[in-house]
Scaffold this active site. Structure first.
Site, PDB file in Angstrom:
ATOM      1  N   ARG A 103       4.044   5.770   2.095  1.00 13.49           N
ATOM      2  CA  ARG A 103       3.035   5.386   1.125  1.00 13.49           C
ATOM      3  C   ARG A 103       1.875   6.369   1.209  1.00 13.49           C
ATOM      4  O   ARG A 103       1.445   6.760   2.296  1.00 13.49           O
ATOM      5  CB  ARG A 103       2.602   3.930   1.285  1.00 13.49           C
ATOM      6  CG  ARG A 103       1.743   3.615   2.467  1.00 13.49           C
ATOM      7  CD  ARG A 103       1.252   2.169   2.391  1.00 13.49           C
ATOM      8  NE  ARG A 103       0.510   1.848   3.595  1.00 13.49           N
ATOM      9  CZ  ARG A 103      -0.095   0.712   3.810  1.00 13.49           C
ATOM     10  NH1 ARG A 103      -0.042  -0.241   2.911  1.00 13.49           N
ATOM     11  NH2 ARG A 103      -0.762   0.494   4.930  1.00 13.49           N
ATOM     12  N   THR A 107      -3.595   6.436  -2.639  1.00 12.45           N
ATOM     13  CA  THR A 107      -3.257   5.631  -3.827  1.00 12.45           C
ATOM     14  C   THR A 107      -2.441   4.394  -3.460  1.00 12.45           C
ATOM     15  O   THR A 107      -2.275   3.502  -4.282  1.00 12.45           O
ATOM     16  CB  THR A 107      -2.407   6.468  -4.804  1.00 12.45           C
ATOM     17  OG1 THR A 107      -1.172   6.792  -4.141  1.00 12.45           O
ATOM     18  CG2 THR A 107      -3.108   7.753  -5.187  1.00 12.45           C
ATOM     19  N   ASP A 202       0.548  -0.981  12.657  1.00 13.54           N
ATOM     20  CA  ASP A 202       1.457  -0.041  12.000  1.00 13.54           C
ATOM     21  C   ASP A 202       2.804  -0.094  12.717  1.00 13.54           C
ATOM     22  O   ASP A 202       2.926   0.351  13.876  1.00 13.54           O
ATOM     23  CB  ASP A 202       0.865   1.375  12.052  1.00 13.54           C
ATOM     24  CG  ASP A 202       1.708   2.349  11.227  1.00 13.54           C
ATOM     25  OD1 ASP A 202       2.920   2.447  11.478  1.00 13.54           O
ATOM     26  OD2 ASP A 202       1.162   2.985  10.327  1.00 13.54           O
ATOM     27  N   ASP A 205       4.230   3.286  13.983  1.00 13.98           N
ATOM     28  CA  ASP A 205       3.519   3.800  15.162  1.00 13.98           C
ATOM     29  C   ASP A 205       3.869   2.994  16.401  1.00 13.98           C
ATOM     30  O   ASP A 205       4.009   3.556  17.498  1.00 13.98           O
ATOM     31  CB  ASP A 205       2.000   3.727  14.941  1.00 13.98           C
ATOM     32  CG  ASP A 205       1.514   4.778  13.937  1.00 13.98           C
ATOM     33  OD1 ASP A 205       2.341   5.596  13.503  1.00 13.98           O
ATOM     34  OD2 ASP A 205       0.325   4.743  13.603  1.00 13.98           O
TER      35      ASP A 205
HETATM   36  N1  URA Z   1       2.767  -1.070   7.164  1.00 13.32           N
HETATM   37  C1  URA Z   1       2.638  -1.398   8.467  1.00 13.32           C
HETATM   38  O1  URA Z   1       3.269  -0.779   9.334  1.00 13.32           O
HETATM   39  N2  URA Z   1       1.792  -2.394   8.817  1.00 13.32           N
HETATM   40  C2  URA Z   1       1.095  -3.105   7.896  1.00 13.32           C
HETATM   41  O2  URA Z   1       0.364  -4.031   8.268  1.00 13.32           O
HETATM   42  C3  URA Z   1       1.240  -2.752   6.534  1.00 13.32           C
HETATM   43  C4  URA Z   1       2.087  -1.730   6.196  1.00 13.32           C
END
Ligand code: URA
Length: 211
Positions: A103, A107, A202, A205
């Site tokens: 993503r 945007t 995330d 991550d």
């Molecule tokens: N992507 C993620 O890894 N965590 C989120 O909270 C939203 C999108």
């Protein structure tokens, strides 16, 4: 669109450990794997089977086996890769395709940077793997990709979903296809950076580190 939220104390327990900021990558990866196997059980409830005649040590009988064409499992890179083993553990004969999506952090739109999928997906049951259904943008783009190749039966397996993202997917899919979403939990909301709250941070991550 159909939504299935796994309602099971083991799912809730593993999800709680996953959410914890103190859970390190090795444990996080293991828990994602275990959770996906539990979700896969729900996600494959309507997998196509055909009857087969067999002989047991006692008698002849009829059972079932997975029908052709084989299901297609599609992890969305990068975080969906952490869900692949958990899914194929229950569907070892499935084929695996790949969709690389990212993503745009400005945007929040989904960009497809790689794909390795069969050209013709008609008649194919497809299982998309993406841990976080946040804005819904990535999942809608992935579903559109599969529908453009003829798929009409798509199940997304996610760890967490935000209500906002679910609404976006529902509005985008309409009655174009039979789409199901299987999640471990639907959280409260998105924050102003489009992270799921309370969420788990995330997912990519936490699975693979910040690279
Ligand atoms: N992507 C993620 O890894 N965590 C989120 O909270 C939203 C999108």
């Amino acid at each position: 669109m159909r939504l299935h939220v796994a309602d099971h104390p083991l799912v809730a327990h593993k999800l709680t450990v996953l959410r914890d900021v103190h859970t390190a990558s090795p444990t996080f990866r293991l828990l994602v794997d275990e959770l996906v196997t539990l979700l896969a059980y729900e996600a494959t409830r309507e997998v196509h089977v055909e009857s087969v005649d067999i002989v047991t040590p006692v008698t002849a009988t009829t059972g079932v086996k997975l029908a052709d064409p084989r299901p297609l499992v599609v992890p969305i890179l990068r975080a969906g890769l952490g869900m692949l083993d958990g899914m194929t553990r229950l569907l070892p004969t499935a084929e695996v395709g790949f969709l690389g999506m990212q993503r745009d952090e400005e945007t929040l739109e989904a960009i497809t940077y790689a794909n390795r999928l069969p050209d013709d997906l008609s008649g194919r049951q497809c299982f998309l793997l993406d841990p976080m259904l946040a804005t819904g943008g990535t999942l809608v783009a992935a579903i559109d990709f599969l529908l453009a190749r003829g798929a009409r039966d798509v199940t997304a397996v996610c760890l967490l979903a935000a209500p906002e993202g679910l609404a976006v997917v529902e509005a985008a899919v309409g009655d174009r296809a039979d789409v199901s979403i299987v999640v471990a939990a639907v959280d409260e909301r998105l924050n102003d950076k489009a992270y799921i709250v309370p969420g788990l941070g995330d997912a990519g991550d936490r699975l693979y580190g910040v690279v």
